[in-house]
Design a protein around this motif. Structure first.
Motif, mmCIF file in Angstrom:
data_model
loop_
_atom_site.group_PDB
_atom_site.id
_atom_site.type_symbol
_atom_site.label_atom_id
_atom_site.label_comp_id
_atom_site.label_asym_id
_atom_site.label_seq_id
_atom_site.Cartn_x
_atom_site.Cartn_y
_atom_site.Cartn_z
ATOM 1 N N THR A 145 0.836 -1.207 0.000
ATOM 2 C CA THR A 145 0.000 0.000 0.000
ATOM 3 C C THR A 145 0.867 1.251 0.000
ATOM 4 O O THR A 145 0.601 2.212 -0.739
ATOM 5 N N ALA A 146 1.933 1.243 0.814
ATOM 6 C CA ALA A 146 2.832 2.401 0.860
ATOM 7 C C ALA A 146 3.641 2.529 -0.422
ATOM 8 O O ALA A 146 3.975 3.646 -0.844
ATOM 9 N N CYS A 147 3.961 1.407 -1.059
ATOM 10 C CA CYS A 147 4.664 1.416 -2.336
ATOM 11 C C CYS A 147 3.797 2.033 -3.433
ATOM 12 O O CYS A 147 4.233 2.935 -4.166
ATOM 13 N N ILE A 148 2.578 1.561 -3.555
ATOM 14 C CA ILE A 148 1.656 2.052 -4.583
ATOM 15 C C ILE A 148 1.328 3.527 -4.354
ATOM 16 O O ILE A 148 1.319 4.336 -5.286
ATOM 17 N N THR A 149 1.061 3.875 -3.108
ATOM 18 C CA THR A 149 0.783 5.272 -2.753
ATOM 19 C C THR A 149 2.023 6.132 -2.922
ATOM 20 O O THR A 149 1.966 7.241 -3.466
ATOM 21 N N GLY A 150 3.150 5.619 -2.445
ATOM 22 C CA GLY A 150 4.393 6.390 -2.454
ATOM 23 C C GLY A 150 4.898 6.722 -3.841
ATOM 24 O O GLY A 150 5.486 7.796 -4.052
ATOM 25 N N GLY A 151 4.668 5.823 -4.806
ATOM 26 C CA GLY A 151 5.092 6.123 -6.167
ATOM 27 C C GLY A 151 4.377 7.334 -6.728
ATOM 28 O O GLY A 151 5.003 8.237 -7.296
ATOM 29 N N LEU A 152 3.062 7.388 -6.552
ATOM 30 C CA LEU A 152 2.301 8.546 -7.036
ATOM 31 C C LEU A 152 2.605 9.796 -6.225
ATOM 32 O O LEU A 152 2.718 10.900 -6.774
#
Length: 306
Positions: free
Chosen positions: A269-276
Motif C-alpha cells: 500500500t505504501a509502495c503504490i501510494t508512495g510512487g504517485l
C-alpha cells in the motif's frame, strides 16, 4: 517542477514506501504504532515483520519494479519475454533484490514464476489462478508510466501486458492501466484530483473499443463510488486505498504513513501510494532520513542514469 524531479520522486517514492512498510506488514490497523512513531525502525516494543531484514530494505515490490525499469531501458520498449526473464532471475537469483535476498513473495507470483521456469508461456502463467486478483502487478507497474512516451492507448496496452506473467485477470489489467494514466497526468504537473479525472476520461474513451475491460472498470473498480480502501492485498482495494490517501494528504511523508496506518499489506500500500506521491510532490519532498536509510542506492542510481 522539473520532469526529472518527478521521475526520480516516483521511483524513490515507490522504493521508500515499500521499505518503510516492510516492518509493519501483516499487522492489523489497531496494532500499528502511532503516526509519529512510524519510521524505518519501529518502536522497540513493536513486533516487526521480517525481523532479520535490515531497515531500509525494499521487498518484492521494489525489486520487481526495478526489473521492469531495467527491461524497458534494455529493450527500449515493453517486451513481455524480456521482462519475464528478469522476473524469473529475481525469483531464482535475487536479481535487483537487496543483497540478492528474496524474502517476500506472493503465492500467485511464486506459482506463476515457477511455471514459467518450467516452460509455460508468460501469457499462460498469469492465469494459473483464473480469478487471482492480488496486487502483485499493480505494485511494480509505475516505471512503465515513468518511462513511456507513447499514446495513452499504447500505455494502457503495455500496462495490460505486463500483468500477464503473474496476474493476468482483466481486473488487474484495468487497475494497472488506471494507475499508469493517473501517473502520466501527474508527470504533466496536474494536481491529483485532476490527474485521476483525466485518467478515467481517457481510459473510458479507449475502453469503448474494449467492452470486457470497460465492464471490469465499471463493475469491479467502480469509479463512480467514493475512493475508500482498507489496505488489503486485493488489487482493487490497493488502488482505492492509494487514491483515498492521495485525496486526503498534502506531502509525501503524510501519504506513506497514512498508507501504513491502514495495516494489512503495508509495504505494498505504501509502495503504490508512495510512487504517485513521489511524482506529485517531487524527490526533494521525500524525507532525507529515509533516502539515507534506503538500501541499494548505488545500483538504483546506475540504472536511473544509464
Amino acid at each position: 517542477m522539473k520532469l526529472n524531479e518527478k521521475f526520480t520522486g516516483g521511483l524513490y517514492g515507490l522504493l521508500i514506501g515499500d521499505a518503510l512498510g516492510v516492518p509493519y506488514e501483516f499487522h492489523p490497523a489497531n496494532s500499528i504504532p502511532s503516526y509519529q512513531e512510524i519510521e524505518m525502525i519501529p518502536p522497540d516494543n513493536f513486533s516487526r515483520s521480517h525481523p532479520t531484514v535490515a531497515p531500509g530494505t525494499y521487498s518484492d515490490d521494489g525489486a520487481q519494479a526495478l526489473c521492469l525499469l531495467d527491461s524497458l531501458i534494455t529493450c527500449q520498449k515493453f517486451n513481455l519475454q524480456d521482462f519475464s526473464e528478469k522476473l524469473s532471475n529475481w525469483y531464482q537469483n535475487g536479481y535487483w533484490a537487496v543483497d540478492h535476498i528474496v524474502f517476500d513473495v506472493g503465492l500467485q507470483t511464486s506459482e506463476a514464476l515457477h511455471a514459467y521456469k518450467n516452460g509455460l508461456s508468460p501469457e499462460q502463467c498469469g492465469l494459473l489462478r483464473p480469478n487471482g486478483k492480488g496486487n502483485g502487478a499493480l505494485m511494480r507497474v509505475l516505471p512503465l508510466a515513468l518511462w513511456h512516451n507513447g499514446s495513452d492507448k499504447d500505455l494502457i496496452l503495455d500496462a495490460h501486458s505486463q500483468c500477464q506473467i503473474t496476474h493476468g485477470h482483466l481486473c488487474n489489467q484495468v487497475c494497472c492501466a488506471l494507475y499508469c494514466l493517473t501517473a502520466r497526468f501527474l508527470l504533466k504537473g496536474e494536481p491529483f484530483h485532476f490527474s485521476l479525472s483525466y485518467a478515467l476520461h481517457s481510459l473510458q474513451k479507449i475502453y469503448k473499443q474494449m467492452p470486457a475491460h470497460q465492464q471490469e472498470l465499471e463493475w469491479s473498480i467502480r469509479p463512480d463510488q467514493p475512493w475508500i480502501g482498507t489496505g488489503t492485498g486485493y488489487v482493487v482495494d490497493s488502488l482505492r486505498s492509494a487514491f483515498m490517501i492521495l485525496k486526503q494528504t498534502s506531502c509525501y511523508e503524510e501519504a506513506v504513513k497514512y498508507a501504513i496506518l491502514l495495516g494489512n499489506d503495508t509495504d505494498t500500500t505504501a509502495c503504490i501510494t508512495g510512487g504517485l506521491a513521489g511524482i506529485l510532490y517531487g524527490y526533494s519532498n521525500i524525507p532525507k532520513r529515509w533516502i539515507a536509510t534506503l538500501k541499494g542506492k548505488s545500483e538504483i542510481e546506475h540504472l536511473l542514469y544509464q
